[in-house]
Write a protein that holds these residues in place. Structure first.
Motif, mmCIF file in Angstrom:
data_model
loop_
_atom_site.group_PDB
_atom_site.id
_atom_site.type_symbol
_atom_site.label_atom_id
_atom_site.label_comp_id
_atom_site.label_asym_id
_atom_site.label_seq_id
_atom_site.Cartn_x
_atom_site.Cartn_y
_atom_site.Cartn_z
ATOM 1 N N UNK A 262 -1.798 6.208 3.224
ATOM 2 C CA UNK A 262 -2.210 5.977 1.836
ATOM 3 C C UNK A 262 -1.153 5.226 1.044
ATOM 4 N N UNK A 263 0.104 5.286 1.500
ATOM 5 C CA UNK A 263 1.191 4.599 0.803
ATOM 6 C C UNK A 263 1.400 3.168 1.282
ATOM 7 N N UNK A 264 0.549 2.695 2.188
ATOM 8 C CA UNK A 264 0.664 1.314 2.660
ATOM 9 C C UNK A 264 0.248 0.339 1.559
ATOM 10 N N UNK A 265 0.688 -0.912 1.638
ATOM 11 C CA UNK A 265 0.356 -1.891 0.595
ATOM 12 C C UNK A 265 -1.092 -2.361 0.667
ATOM 13 N N UNK A 266 -1.492 -3.101 -0.344
ATOM 14 C CA UNK A 266 -2.827 -3.705 -0.368
ATOM 15 C C UNK A 266 -2.958 -4.696 0.787
#
Length: 307
Positions: A262-266
């Motif tokens: 969930x903390x990965x970038x767009x």
């Protein structure tokens, strides 16, 4: 952390290549559009078939999917409320902004992180399937309505996902996985070659835009960009972790997976979608750039806290 660094290094190298080719005038902005269309209409659907045909579909029914889905819905709703009531964005711009806030780079970052950091590449499957089979088809259908010059009949809206190349590719891959059928080698190998173009085409097109388009942050969208970064890198992983741990009783590797992913970038394909519909292109580019840079410490913090 080696998987995280390797994933970001690969992305950075291909973006830099696109910027270099643009600087040397090998590519111009029209080449960016061609590369984006190649990725959207041809390479990405092929990639989805080859990736999803080997996916563990049973993972879709796991608590991982529930936590991930709830985090995505929360972030999208928060962005839509602020965008429509406070920022006064129109529907198309709101959809692109919502995608920037919730659609993670589960492919070329999620897969290596799941494999090297979390120890199981299958942990990224629920996120991939949720995005490709639910979030993206809905977003593209709404975008079609938003940019249409005339009112779109309800039946065209409902069937729009079935006429989107990326969705069709995802459904074909999922069908192959469920039926445990493998494509003939004469089909699978060319499809794999075409699909292998998807990520490089996206990243090189993005690099061309960084070099030839307006400089990052120059589009007057700083407040919107700040909202997207906060939702993407703070709210989404916090919601995923909170739901996973306290509502679903998750712990260990599964809880770490939903939080870190969930903390990965767009994802870069948001930029491709923005180019395709010619809406919020600069915002999408800046959001991918900002979240990619800032997600390195965000992922590290998430891994340290949960792990």
């Amino acid at each position: 952390m080696s998987g995280v660094l390797e994933g970001f290094t690969t992305i950075g190298a291909l973006i830099a290549l696109g910027a270099l080719l643009a600087h040397l005038r090998v590519f111009d902005l029209s080449a960016q559009v061609v590369l984006s269309r190649l990725a959207f209409y041809v390479a990405s659907p092929a990639l989805m078939i080859t990736v999803l045909q080997d996916a563990d579909v049973s993972a879709v029914l796991s608590r991982n999917l529930v936590a991930t889905g709830c985090a995505v819905v929360t972030v999208v709703l928060l962005y839509v409320v602020v965008a429509r009531l406070v920022l006064r964005q129109d529907l198309a711009d709101t959809v692109v902004g919502a995608l920037c806030s919730a659609y993670v780079n589960a492919g070329n970052l999620g897969l290596p992180i799941a494999a090297y950091v979390l120890g199981d590449a299958a942990l990224v499957a629920p996120t991939l399937l949720l995005q490709m089979l639910v979030l993206q088809p809905i977003a593209l259908a709404v975008l079609d309505v938003a940019v249409a010059e005339h009112r779109v009949p309800w039946h065209r809206f409902v069937t729009r996902p079935l006429r989107t190349p990326l969705t069709v590719g995802s459904l074909l891959g999922l069908t192959l996985s469920l039926s445990d059928v493998r494509l003939p080698r004469l089909v699978d190998e060319p499809l794999g070659l075409v699909g292998a173009m998807a990520v490089p085409a996206m990243l090189i097109a993005y690099g061309v835009s960084l070099r030839l388009g307006p400089r990052p942050g120059s589009g007057g969208s700083a407040p919107v960009l700040a909202l997207i970064v906060t939702l993407k890198l703070v709210v989404q992983p916090v919601v995923a972790y909170t739901l996973g741990r306290f509502a679903l009783g998750m712990e260990g590797a599964p809880l770490l997976a939903v939080t870190v992913l969930a903390a990965l970038p767009a994802a870069q394909n948001i930029f491709v979608i923005a180019v395709r519909y010619d809406r919020s292109t600069v915002l999408a580019r800046d959001a991918v750039f900002a979240t990619t840079v800032l997600s390195v410490p965000a992922v590290a913090v998430a891994a340290a806290v949960v792990g």
